[in-house]
Design an enzyme around this catalytic site. Structure first.
Site, mmCIF file in Angstrom:
data_model
loop_
_atom_site.group_PDB
_atom_site.id
_atom_site.type_symbol
_atom_site.label_atom_id
_atom_site.label_comp_id
_atom_site.label_asym_id
_atom_site.label_seq_id
_atom_site.Cartn_x
_atom_site.Cartn_y
_atom_site.Cartn_z
ATOM 1 N N LYS A 162 0.852 -1.201 0.000
ATOM 2 C CA LYS A 162 0.000 0.000 0.000
ATOM 3 C C LYS A 162 0.880 1.241 0.000
ATOM 4 O O LYS A 162 1.441 1.630 1.017
ATOM 5 C CB LYS A 162 -0.934 0.040 1.221
ATOM 6 N N GLU A 237 8.819 1.000 11.428
ATOM 7 C CA GLU A 237 9.873 2.000 11.203
ATOM 8 C C GLU A 237 9.191 3.366 11.277
ATOM 9 O O GLU A 237 8.453 3.747 10.367
ATOM 10 C CB GLU A 237 10.520 1.802 9.830
ATOM 11 N N CYS A 271 13.318 10.372 7.507
ATOM 12 C CA CYS A 271 13.139 9.945 8.903
ATOM 13 C C CYS A 271 14.447 10.119 9.662
ATOM 14 O O CYS A 271 14.457 10.408 10.849
ATOM 15 C CB CYS A 271 12.679 8.503 8.939
ATOM 16 N N GLU A 372 9.324 15.744 15.617
ATOM 17 C CA GLU A 372 9.773 15.584 14.238
ATOM 18 C C GLU A 372 9.048 16.603 13.367
ATOM 19 O O GLU A 372 7.826 16.706 13.414
ATOM 20 C CB GLU A 372 9.433 14.171 13.747
HETATM 21 P P1 NAD Z 1 1.946 8.385 7.489
HETATM 22 O O1 NAD Z 1 2.071 7.638 8.769
HETATM 23 O O2 NAD Z 1 0.957 9.475 7.409
HETATM 24 O O3 NAD Z 1 1.573 7.361 6.313
HETATM 25 C C1 NAD Z 1 2.353 6.208 6.046
HETATM 26 C C2 NAD Z 1 1.483 5.181 5.336
HETATM 27 O O4 NAD Z 1 0.464 4.741 6.242
HETATM 28 C C3 NAD Z 1 0.748 5.712 4.110
HETATM 29 O O5 NAD Z 1 0.726 4.720 3.113
HETATM 30 C C4 NAD Z 1 -0.631 5.982 4.651
HETATM 31 O O6 NAD Z 1 -1.636 5.958 3.654
HETATM 32 C C5 NAD Z 1 -0.799 4.835 5.619
HETATM 33 N N1 NAD Z 1 -1.819 5.050 6.664
HETATM 34 C C6 NAD Z 1 -2.293 6.227 7.143
HETATM 35 N N2 NAD Z 1 -3.220 5.988 8.104
HETATM 36 C C7 NAD Z 1 -3.311 4.650 8.234
HETATM 37 C C8 NAD Z 1 -4.080 3.786 9.081
HETATM 38 N N3 NAD Z 1 -4.935 4.273 9.962
HETATM 39 N N4 NAD Z 1 -3.910 2.458 8.965
HETATM 40 C C9 NAD Z 1 -3.029 1.952 8.097
HETATM 41 N N5 NAD Z 1 -2.284 2.704 7.252
HETATM 42 C C10 NAD Z 1 -2.425 4.041 7.322
HETATM 43 O O7 NAD Z 1 3.417 8.866 7.125
HETATM 44 P P2 NAD Z 1 3.865 9.793 5.915
HETATM 45 O O8 NAD Z 1 3.383 11.182 6.177
HETATM 46 O O9 NAD Z 1 3.517 9.145 4.619
HETATM 47 O O10 NAD Z 1 5.459 9.710 6.058
HETATM 48 C C11 NAD Z 1 6.182 10.486 6.954
HETATM 49 C C12 NAD Z 1 6.495 9.729 8.211
HETATM 50 O O11 NAD Z 1 7.147 8.508 7.894
HETATM 51 C C13 NAD Z 1 7.476 10.469 9.112
HETATM 52 O O12 NAD Z 1 7.046 10.401 10.444
HETATM 53 C C14 NAD Z 1 8.786 9.731 8.930
HETATM 54 O O13 NAD Z 1 9.677 9.832 9.994
HETATM 55 C C15 NAD Z 1 8.305 8.344 8.725
HETATM 56 N N6 NAD Z 1 9.345 7.549 8.035
HETATM 57 C C16 NAD Z 1 10.079 6.671 8.783
HETATM 58 C C17 NAD Z 1 11.114 5.940 8.167
HETATM 59 C C18 NAD Z 1 11.944 4.964 8.951
HETATM 60 O O14 NAD Z 1 12.635 4.172 8.333
HETATM 61 N N7 NAD Z 1 11.931 4.974 10.277
HETATM 62 C C19 NAD Z 1 11.368 6.126 6.804
HETATM 63 C C20 NAD Z 1 10.599 7.034 6.098
HETATM 64 C C21 NAD Z 1 9.575 7.752 6.722
#
Ligand code: NAD
Length: 482
Positions: A162, A237, A271, A372
């Site tokens: 997804k 992650e 991240c 963050e």
């Molecule tokens: P997000 O959590 O908003 O979304 C991530 C994914 O989760 C998307 O595909 C989204 O559609 C899905 N999602 C949203 N709500 C959901 C739910 N209720 N149930 C299941 N899936 C759901 O994150 P984002 O804004 O896309 O990305 C930024 C975040 O990702 C930052 O906090 C960043 O630190 C983190 N990130 C972490 C790493 C790591 O390796 N630790 C790497 C990249 C990004």
């Protein structure tokens, strides 16, 4: 069918519209992935056959590298230099790496046991987990998807990917490449849709055995609660608020240039962004002057332009979030050294640009030090000795990564051991290798991606015990005395 406009963040224009899955479509995909796992044949393919298919996917990415890089850039706004030289080739390399190592990582182990009354042998075998839901964010759409898909498939799982609904385009291209690779039907599935609907439906369903999630802490917490109902395997992650320690003996030029990379690559939407720079007193003024001078020279522009060093943020919503943090930080009394606003150039007005931003005079209790931001905003603090630096670095609820800049490698090793973060880079930033496990501590998540340990997260370990007690006298034969 509902659809969503996909926007180019460099100019706000619509690239295309993508159909969104509804609950029925998700149900069909879950059924397909479950059936493909339970009935095979994927998990019964020989490891050599698995390897061959993964290599074809890797090759498919390389053959389409230029088009994929362009697509990633127009969808995310990241500079084309980054997509071309980092995201796309690294995605192909991950498939290649796990293709070439799956036989070594899935090797069966034997344990011989001898006690006074019994002897036994145990075979330890690695099996796939089943159906893996792979949920990825928008900042590295193809790369993070490739990490998860390559490892999950190499382990023999069926997968449902997804992507973020903001950035599904390269994942949809990956689906076409996978289809051409000869992978059996139903093994790789993709659903595009909102996280709150589609993501939630995937994470709450009993047909999914594992959730591998990369994203924000707030969504991560929700997913943990959905998964608890069926005790699913989780790999999380999450976010970060990483610190970079610049010691007085550092190569200043290297530390300054490395620190630019560590916060402004991908517009700070990483991240592992080093959003807290900690600099030792003796070199503080020199470091800040050189750093700010270079920050002001970073060239903002559309992602598609090879000269661009910093592209736009992913969306207007992200830009508004950053404006809010900047406002709050100024109000709290921090000093803004540069940036803090959208650029004035008329050519950039339509995109979601934000200037690289530097603050000093920040206190650890300010939200900018703790939360963050996920944008091009860095704070610089001074420290007077390494004890203070380590305390400041560890003063965070996150524990994803850290950087240390010093010429004394033994000091760097010592400090590394005392920092509560999953990855430490010494005199460098952002090195990811398929060989090396990556994953955070504390609120940054749990479990690893990559390396042998990351790969094994996508498997389950089965122990098969055989009693080999001599003279046919296993204890169960005579326990009841019959
Ligand atoms: P997000 O959590 O908003 O979304 C991530 C994914 O989760 C998307 O595909 C989204 O559609 C899905 N999602 C949203 N709500 C959901 C739910 N209720 N149930 C299941 N899936 C759901 O994150 P984002 O804004 O896309 O990305 C930024 C975040 O990702 C930052 O906090 C960043 O630190 C983190 N990130 C972490 C790493 C790591 O390796 N630790 C790497 C990249 C990004």
């Amino acid at each position: 069918m509902k659809s969503q406009k996909i926007i180019n963040p460099s100019n706000g224009e619509v690239i295309c519209e993508v159909g969104l899955a509804d609950k029925d479509a998700v149900d069909a995909v879950l059924e397909e992935a479950r059936r493909a796992y339970d009935l095979g044949p994927w998990r019964n393919f020989s490891l050599a056959e698995r390897k061959e298919i993964l290599l074809k996917i890797s090759q498919g990415i390389l053959e389409n590298a230029q088009a994929l890089a362009q697509l990633e850039t127009i969808n995310t706004g990241k500079p084309i230099k980054e997509s071309t030289f980092m995201d796309i080739p690294s995605s192909a390399q991950t498939f290649q790496y796990f293709a070439e190592h799956l036989q070594e990582y899935l090797v069966e182990e034997k344990v011989e046991i001898k006690t006074q009354i019994a002897s036994a042998s145990a075979a330890l075998i690695r099996e796939p987990l089943g159906v893996a839901a792979l949920i990825v964010p928008w900042n590295y759409p193809l790369l993070i998807a490739s990490w998860k898909v390559a490892q999950a498939l190499a382990a023999g799982n069926t997968v449902i990917l997804k992507p973020s609904s903001l950035t599904p385009l390269t994942a949809l291209e990956l689906a076409k490449i996978v289809e051409r690779s000869g992978l059996p039907k139903g093994v790789f599935n993709i659903v595009v849709g909102s996280g709150q609907e589609i993501g939630k439906a995937l994470c709450s369903d009993n047909r999914v055995d594992m959730i591998s999630f990369t994203g924000s802490n707030s969504v991560g917490r929700e997913i943990v609660s959905f998964a608890a109902r069926y005790s699913k395997k989780l790999l999380m992650e999450l976010g970060g608020k990483s610190a970079s320690l610049v010691l007085k003996d550092a190569d200043i030029d290297l530390a300054v240039n490395g620190s630019l990379c560590s916060i402004f690559l991908n517009q700070g939407q990483m991240c592992t962004a080093m959003s807290r720079l900690l600099v030792e007193d003796d070199i503080y003024n020199k470091f800040v002057d050189e750093f700010v001078d270079k920050v002001k020279r970073i060239k903002l522009g559309p992602g598609e332009d090879f000269e661009t060093q910093m592209g736009p943020l992913i969306s207007e919503a992200q830009r508004q979030k950053i404006y809010q943090y900047v406002g709050l930080t100024q109000k709290a009394g921090a000093r803004l050294l540069c940036g803090g606003k959208a650029p004035d150039e008329p050519a950039l007005k339509k995109g979601f640009f934000f200037e690289p931003t530097v603050f000093t005079d920040v206190h650890p209790q300010m939200s900018i030090f703790k939360e963050e931001i996920f944008g091009p905003v860095v704070t610089i603090h001074r420290f007077s000795d390494t004890e203070e630096a380590i305390t400041l670095a560890n003063n965070s609820s996150f524990g994803l990564a850290a950087c240390i800049w010093t010429k004394d490698i033994s000091v760097a090793q010592e400090i590394s051991r005392r920092i509560n973060s999953g990855t430490i880079w010494v005199n460098t930033y952002g090195m990811f290798f398929n060989e090396v496990p990556y994953g955070g501590f504390k609120q940054s998540g749990f479990g690893k991606e990559l390396g042998k340990e990351g790969f094994l997260e996508y498997t389950r370990l089965k122990s098969i015990l055989t009693d080999r007690t001599e003279n046919s006298q296993p204890i169960v034969r005579y326990w009841y005395g019959f």
